[in-house]
Scaffold this motif. Sequence first.
Motif, PDB file in Angstrom:
ATOM      1  N   PHE A 101      -4.491  -2.151 -23.030  1.00  0.00           N
ATOM      2  CA  PHE A 101      -4.708  -3.608 -23.014  1.00  0.00           C
ATOM      3  C   PHE A 101      -6.152  -3.994 -23.335  1.00  0.00           C
ATOM      4  O   PHE A 101      -6.496  -5.172 -23.282  1.00  0.00           O
ATOM      5  CB  PHE A 101      -4.312  -4.169 -21.649  1.00  0.00           C
ATOM      6  N   ASP A 102      -6.981  -3.002 -23.638  1.00  0.00           N
ATOM      7  CA  ASP A 102      -8.376  -3.234 -24.021  1.00  0.00           C
ATOM      8  C   ASP A 102      -9.144  -4.006 -22.948  1.00  0.00           C
ATOM      9  O   ASP A 102      -9.822  -4.990 -23.215  1.00  0.00           O
ATOM     10  CB  ASP A 102      -8.442  -3.989 -25.354  1.00  0.00           C
ATOM     11  N   VAL A 103      -8.951  -3.550 -21.685  1.00  0.00           N
ATOM     12  CA  VAL A 103      -9.714  -4.108 -20.561  1.00  0.00           C
ATOM     13  C   VAL A 103     -10.223  -2.936 -19.729  1.00  0.00           C
ATOM     14  O   VAL A 103      -9.941  -1.764 -20.011  1.00  0.00           O
ATOM     15  CB  VAL A 103      -8.839  -5.041 -19.682  1.00  0.00           C
ATOM     16  N   SER A 104     -10.972  -3.238 -18.668  1.00  0.00           N
ATOM     17  CA  SER A 104     -11.491  -2.170 -17.808  1.00  0.00           C
ATOM     18  C   SER A 104     -10.413  -1.662 -16.858  1.00  0.00           C
ATOM     19  O   SER A 104      -9.421  -2.360 -16.578  1.00  0.00           O
ATOM     20  CB  SER A 104     -12.688  -2.683 -16.995  1.00  0.00           C
ATOM     21  N   ALA A 105     -10.605  -0.447 -16.343  1.00  0.00           N
ATOM     22  CA  ALA A 105      -9.665   0.115 -15.379  1.00  0.00           C
ATOM     23  C   ALA A 105      -9.628  -0.716 -14.103  1.00  0.00           C
ATOM     24  O   ALA A 105      -8.578  -0.872 -13.464  1.00  0.00           O
ATOM     25  CB  ALA A 105     -10.055   1.566 -15.052  1.00  0.00           C
ATOM     26  N   GLU A 106     -10.782  -1.272 -13.705  1.00  0.00           N
ATOM     27  CA  GLU A 106     -10.830  -2.109 -12.524  1.00  0.00           C
ATOM     28  C   GLU A 106      -9.979  -3.367 -12.712  1.00  0.00           C
ATOM     29  O   GLU A 106      -9.315  -3.825 -11.779  1.00  0.00           O
ATOM     30  CB  GLU A 106     -12.284  -2.497 -12.222  1.00  0.00           C
ATOM     31  N   ARG A 107      -9.965  -3.905 -13.929  1.00  0.00           N
ATOM     32  CA  ARG A 107      -9.156  -5.093 -14.206  1.00  0.00           C
ATOM     33  C   ARG A 107      -7.663  -4.759 -14.089  1.00  0.00           C
ATOM     34  O   ARG A 107      -6.887  -5.540 -13.541  1.00  0.00           O
ATOM     35  CB  ARG A 107      -9.468  -5.622 -15.603  1.00  0.00           C
ATOM     36  N   ILE A 108      -7.282  -3.574 -14.572  1.00  0.00           N
ATOM     37  CA  ILE A 108      -5.890  -3.136 -14.443  1.00  0.00           C
ATOM     38  C   ILE A 108      -5.504  -3.013 -12.963  1.00  0.00           C
ATOM     39  O   ILE A 108      -4.413  -3.415 -12.552  1.00  0.00           O
ATOM     40  CB  ILE A 108      -5.660  -1.797 -15.166  1.00  0.00           C
ATOM     41  N   ARG A 109      -6.408  -2.482 -12.158  1.00  0.00           N
ATOM     42  CA  ARG A 109      -6.146  -2.326 -10.722  1.00  0.00           C
ATOM     43  C   ARG A 109      -5.938  -3.683 -10.065  1.00  0.00           C
ATOM     44  O   ARG A 109      -5.034  -3.861  -9.239  1.00  0.00           O
ATOM     45  CB  ARG A 109      -7.296  -1.577 -10.049  1.00  0.00           C
ATOM     46  N   GLN A 110      -6.764  -4.674 -10.449  1.00  0.00           N
ATOM     47  CA  GLN A 110      -6.651  -6.021  -9.879  1.00  0.00           C
ATOM     48  C   GLN A 110      -5.311  -6.666 -10.257  1.00  0.00           C
ATOM     49  O   GLN A 110      -4.653  -7.299  -9.418  1.00  0.00           O
ATOM     50  CB  GLN A 110      -7.811  -6.890 -10.362  1.00  0.00           C
ATOM     51  N   ILE A 111      -4.916  -6.481 -11.503  1.00  0.00           N
ATOM     52  CA  ILE A 111      -3.641  -7.039 -11.960  1.00  0.00           C
ATOM     53  C   ILE A 111      -2.480  -6.385 -11.202  1.00  0.00           C
ATOM     54  O   ILE A 111      -1.515  -7.059 -10.792  1.00  0.00           O
ATOM     55  CB  ILE A 111      -3.478  -6.841 -13.477  1.00  0.00           C
ATOM     56  N   GLU A 112      -2.578  -5.084 -11.012  1.00  0.00           N
ATOM     57  CA  GLU A 112      -1.533  -4.351 -10.302  1.00  0.00           C
ATOM     58  C   GLU A 112      -1.395  -4.852  -8.866  1.00  0.00           C
ATOM     59  O   GLU A 112      -0.283  -5.083  -8.377  1.00  0.00           O
ATOM     60  CB  GLU A 112      -1.856  -2.850 -10.306  1.00  0.00           C
ATOM     61  N   VAL A 113      -2.509  -5.026  -8.171  1.00  0.00           N
ATOM     62  CA  VAL A 113      -2.488  -5.491  -6.779  1.00  0.00           C
ATOM     63  C   VAL A 113      -1.849  -6.868  -6.685  1.00  0.00           C
ATOM     64  O   VAL A 113      -0.985  -7.121  -5.828  1.00  0.00           O
ATOM     65  CB  VAL A 113      -3.920  -5.506  -6.194  1.00  0.00           C
ATOM     66  N   LYS A 114      -2.257  -7.784  -7.555  1.00  0.00           N
ATOM     67  CA  LYS A 114      -1.706  -9.138  -7.530  1.00  0.00           C
ATOM     68  C   LYS A 114      -0.215  -9.140  -7.866  1.00  0.00           C
ATOM     69  O   LYS A 114       0.571  -9.895  -7.285  1.00  0.00           O
ATOM     70  CB  LYS A 114      -2.467 -10.024  -8.508  1.00  0.00           C
ATOM     71  N   ALA A 115       0.189  -8.284  -8.803  1.00  0.00           N
ATOM     72  CA  ALA A 115       1.593  -8.220  -9.201  1.00  0.00           C
ATOM     73  C   ALA A 115       2.462  -7.719  -8.040  1.00  0.00           C
ATOM     74  O   ALA A 115       3.543  -8.255  -7.777  1.00  0.00           O
ATOM     75  CB  ALA A 115       1.752  -7.315 -10.417  1.00  0.00           C
ATOM     76  N   LEU A 116       1.992  -6.702  -7.348  1.00  0.00           N
ATOM     77  CA  LEU A 116       2.753  -6.164  -6.210  1.00  0.00           C
ATOM     78  C   LEU A 116       2.846  -7.188  -5.083  1.00  0.00           C
ATOM     79  O   LEU A 116       3.885  -7.303  -4.423  1.00  0.00           O
ATOM     80  CB  LEU A 116       2.093  -4.873  -5.709  1.00  0.00           C
ATOM     81  N   GLN A 117       1.778  -7.922  -4.838  1.00  0.00           N
ATOM     82  CA  GLN A 117       1.806  -8.964  -3.823  1.00  0.00           C
ATOM     83  C   GLN A 117       2.836 -10.047  -4.173  1.00  0.00           C
ATOM     84  O   GLN A 117       3.578 -10.524  -3.309  1.00  0.00           O
ATOM     85  CB  GLN A 117       0.418  -9.592  -3.678  1.00  0.00           C
ATOM     86  N   LYS A 118       2.887 -10.424  -5.440  1.00  0.00           N
ATOM     87  CA  LYS A 118       3.836 -11.435  -5.889  1.00  0.00           C
ATOM     88  C   LYS A 118       5.270 -10.934  -5.741  1.00  0.00           C
ATOM     89  O   LYS A 118       6.168 -11.681  -5.314  1.00  0.00           O
ATOM     90  CB  LYS A 118       3.551 -11.808  -7.340  1.00  0.00           C
ATOM     91  N   MET A 119       5.492  -9.657  -6.043  1.00  0.00           N
ATOM     92  CA  MET A 119       6.831  -9.079  -5.916  1.00  0.00           C
ATOM     93  C   MET A 119       7.280  -9.040  -4.451  1.00  0.00           C
ATOM     94  O   MET A 119       8.442  -9.318  -4.147  1.00  0.00           O
ATOM     95  CB  MET A 119       6.844  -7.669  -6.506  1.00  0.00           C
ATOM     96  N   ARG A 120       6.356  -8.732  -3.569  1.00  0.00           N
ATOM     97  CA  ARG A 120       6.696  -8.719  -2.136  1.00  0.00           C
ATOM     98  C   ARG A 120       7.128 -10.112  -1.684  1.00  0.00           C
ATOM     99  O   ARG A 120       8.082 -10.251  -0.895  1.00  0.00           O
ATOM    100  CB  ARG A 120       5.504  -8.239  -1.312  1.00  0.00           C
ATOM    101  N   GLY A 121       6.408 -11.115  -2.132  1.00  0.00           N
ATOM    102  CA  GLY A 121       6.775 -12.483  -1.773  1.00  0.00           C
ATOM    103  C   GLY A 121       8.164 -12.839  -2.239  1.00  0.00           C
ATOM    104  O   GLY A 121       8.954 -13.445  -1.491  1.00  0.00           O
ATOM    105  N   VAL A 122       8.536 -12.455  -3.465  1.00  0.00           N
ATOM    106  CA  VAL A 122       9.869 -12.742  -3.999  1.00  0.00           C
ATOM    107  C   VAL A 122      10.936 -11.998  -3.199  1.00  0.00           C
ATOM    108  O   VAL A 122      12.002 -12.558  -2.881  1.00  0.00           O
ATOM    109  CB  VAL A 122       9.949 -12.363  -5.481  1.00  0.00           C
ATOM    110  N   LEU A 123      10.660 -10.728  -2.865  1.00  0.00           N
ATOM    111  CA  LEU A 123      11.636  -9.930  -2.107  1.00  0.00           C
ATOM    112  C   LEU A 123      11.843 -10.484  -0.708  1.00  0.00           C
ATOM    113  O   LEU A 123      12.960 -10.458  -0.179  1.00  0.00           O
ATOM    114  CB  LEU A 123      11.166  -8.474  -2.048  1.00  0.00           C
TER     115      LEU A 123
END
Length: 287
Positions: free
Chosen positions: A261-283
């Motif tokens: 995605f041509d971004v930093s590894a830290e940015r990928i980690r942040q996106i992953e954390v937010k995505a998992l939090q959003k999925m938990r809310g939906v579940l």
Amino acid sequence: MTQAMALPIPSAVGNIDAYIQAANRYPMLSEAEETRLAQRFHNDGDVEAARQLVLSHLRLVISIARGYLGYGLPHADLIQEGNIGLMKAVKRYDSTRGVRLVSFAMHWIKAEIHEYILKNWRLVKVATTKAQRKLFFNLRSLKNDYEGVDTLSGPQAAEVASRLGVKPEEVVEMETRLTGRDLALEGSPDDSDDAFAPIDYLADSRYEPTRVIENKAIARQQDEGLHEALSALDPRSRRIVEARWLHDGEAATLHELAAEFDVSAERIRQIEVKALQKMRGVLLVAA
């Protein structure tokens, strides 16, 4: 250097006969030597003095442990437990009271062996209270007075109860526990095809029809919930979650996704954390 200091400490693990021979080579201590060593240990913290006190009394442990072979437990294990009791006795021994260590240590050695027997003789505890423990060990020795008797009858149980100072029904109950035996849950490999072990009569609820239907329903709900949670993500977040958590082979690393995605590894980690939090809310809402 004394003979006891020159000899290594034997181990009861392995050849028991060799251990007994090694233990018997340690010399007995005179009363004066015993007092001197005890004072060195308690006054000066001399561990070598305690070691010599223990080594000189190993034969006592062997003798006491031999008296408990009738319980069917390994002689080496009984000796090891008795040695623990001996070391406890040496730690607490006070030579100024005018009692030899051999007399003082017998209580601690027997207590440790008793505890080991009660924990290992049966899978189900045969004696839990202090009175039951006393009855457990005394009953076995008193039964030797009734030759040819496998089970104590009413009058015999009453006589034993009178000698031990307990109720006849307590003797009968302990007699039942002593004569009972452990039954293996699984059968022996040598059993015939017609023989059955207790495990053969236990129901396996995993394949009970209602349980199977219930498990399938739960799995279906989980799949539907996961699909709904993934649908709530944007394409990039979904790709990252699937690559990191829902993969068939090895999980993608943060650096691999960063390059994609041509971004930093830290940015990928942040996106992953937010995505998992959003999925938990939906579940949680779906539940």
